[in-house]
Write a protein that holds these residues in place. Sequence first.
Motif, PDB file in Angstrom:
ATOM      1  N   MET A 170       0.502  -1.246  -0.125  1.00 43.70           N
ATOM      2  CA  MET A 170       0.330   0.018  -0.269  1.00 43.70           C
ATOM      3  C   MET A 170       1.139   1.401   0.333  1.00 43.70           C
ATOM      4  SD  MET A 170      -3.259   1.455   2.532  1.00 43.70           S
ATOM      5  CE  MET A 170      -4.305   0.838   1.850  1.00 43.70           C
ATOM      6  N   ALA A 179       0.582   5.326   0.715  1.00 41.60           N
ATOM      7  CA  ALA A 179      -0.170   6.128   1.574  1.00 41.60           C
ATOM      8  C   ALA A 179      -0.134   7.311   0.881  1.00 41.60           C
ATOM      9  CB  ALA A 179      -0.486   6.034   3.125  1.00 41.60           C
ATOM     10  N   GLY A 207      -5.215   6.015  -0.198  1.00 39.79           N
ATOM     11  CA  GLY A 207      -3.948   5.218  -0.474  1.00 39.79           C
ATOM     12  C   GLY A 207      -4.597   4.495  -2.016  1.00 39.79           C
ATOM     13  N   ASN A 226      -3.855   0.786  -3.690  1.00 42.28           N
ATOM     14  CA  ASN A 226      -3.450  -0.905  -2.216  1.00 42.28           C
ATOM     15  C   ASN A 226      -3.360  -1.523  -3.128  1.00 42.28           C
ATOM     16  OD1 ASN A 226      -3.733  -2.445   0.082  1.00 42.28           O
ATOM     17  ND2 ASN A 226      -4.998  -3.686  -1.168  1.00 42.28           N
ATOM     18  N   VAL A 247       0.173   5.408   8.826  1.00 43.22           N
ATOM     19  CA  VAL A 247      -0.769   4.496   8.499  1.00 43.22           C
ATOM     20  C   VAL A 247      -2.189   4.399   8.922  1.00 43.22           C
ATOM     21  CG1 VAL A 247      -1.994   3.406   6.402  1.00 43.22           C
ATOM     22  CG2 VAL A 247       0.418   4.061   6.123  1.00 43.22           C
TER      23      VAL A 247
END
Length: 554
Positions: free
Chosen positions: A72, A74, A166, A168, A446
């Motif tokens: 991920m 962020a 984010g 992902n 996060v």
Amino acid sequence: MNTNLNNGFGSWVIRFRWLIVPATLFLVFAAASGGRFLGFSTDYRVFFSENNPQLLAFEALQNTYTKNDNVMFAIEPKDGKVFTRKTLAIIEEITAASWKIPHSIRVDSVTNFQYTWADGDDLVVQDLVENAPSFTDAQLKKVQAVALAEPLLLNRLITRKSNITGVNVTINRPQKTITETPEVAAFAREMKDKFQKKYPDITIYLTGVIFMDNAFNEAGEGDMKSLVPFMYGIVLIIMALSLRTFWGTLTTILIMAFSILTGMGLAGWSGILLTPISANAPTIILTLAVADSIHILVTLFYEVRHGKTKYEAIQESLRVNHQPIFITSLTTAIGFLSLNFSDSPPFRDLGNIVAVGVMAAYVYSVFFLPAMMAILPLRVKKVSSSQNIWIDTFGDWVIHNRNLLFWGMIIIITFLSIQIPRNIIDEKFNEYFDTRYQFRIDNDYVEEHLTGFESIEYSLSAGESGGISNPAYLKKLDEFADWYRKQPGVMYVGTLTDTMKRLNKNMHGDDESFYRLPEERDLSAQYLLLYELSLPFGLDLNNQINIDKSSTRF
């Protein structure tokens, strides 16, 4: 030579010293050569046995849908506003680049979220953001409103404050080589550095299962490179100060090295993959190997300082210490072998490696060490008993105060034992690492500002093929989601019902009053089919629905 040297284990070692030394070197080389087969596992699954029911359930869920191993990104704009032309354009660019990460099978972000809306009788499915630099202020406001109202995005890929978002990336590792995780992590880090340098007005944080696995790898390898040499240094200093003889210190270091090489080498021959748990074996073996050697050397030097010849001292040292060292080594090995009853393979591996290393340390200490001391020159000054006055005084004090010390220790031990129930078992993998590791820093940030790291997943069966379109099933699913959203610590719930509600609204002219579950099974099935046919490759519903549509992932 004293005639007594012709009898006993000590005399045998001295007699065959020139055979014992090369034989030991050969055995060490043969065992240590297995070290080339050692690898380091970076998969969190290694912490569970093959028959572990939770792992079996986890693997069944991932085989039914898709894996949830992820990376991920962020992204936090420094102005605190995600929904601007510039920031959304950056997210679009990162989203597109993320598809190139090795083994990536899906990329989700606010920009490529599959936004649905009605165009007459048609259902339109498209990316929520396309060509962000061309957006008007009105379009930006609409995108923000859609994202913040979407349960599949809020608190997962966008915060309510719209200050951090984010991207992902779902990763499907083939698990064919141990380099897959480091390769993915390295690629993602290179991406982060590239975009961070290109766009200084944003801050990028990296987290996800892949980075947790990689952190275990880096921590384990780092410990082996730092802790073992550090331990060697401390032990070397202590031995040099206490033994005060070069050859004795050198031989003890060789015993330590041989024991570690034997334990780790035989682990390689056995096909064991090291983990952050089993990687601690060298440090434990080192400690125990030193204890064996010190016992023999201290007695040997004591006897020499008090008038015995070198050979007599070696024989006396083995006579005094052989049995205690054997019993200590055997019981220690049995204790570590008991880890084979653990359900976690890394602990079993740790126990087996240490047990082998401990017994190797025993063998080398009673064979190689005295054989080497019989060969090497030994210069030890003879001393009078008056030089031991300090330890004699301490011993007399302990004996004189035996009752006070006994009851005092009982009270202290009892008090400390009472504190045992205060220990709390709390397995948080991300907290295995301190702030020396960037993964811990990024993940904590996060978790605090965007979404959680840990998840609970279910495969909820409808009981029949195509049963997920049953209104009764969807209703129960929705009730379950509502209940979960009220539980403490829950930040996000992903369920099919949110998609079904949105589709029902779309197919009724985007009328908000129809943001509810369809009441007819055929209607639900038609909505779902129409939606699936409209989704682009890589963003389908395979991560939520099984093949025959008899269950969903929650």
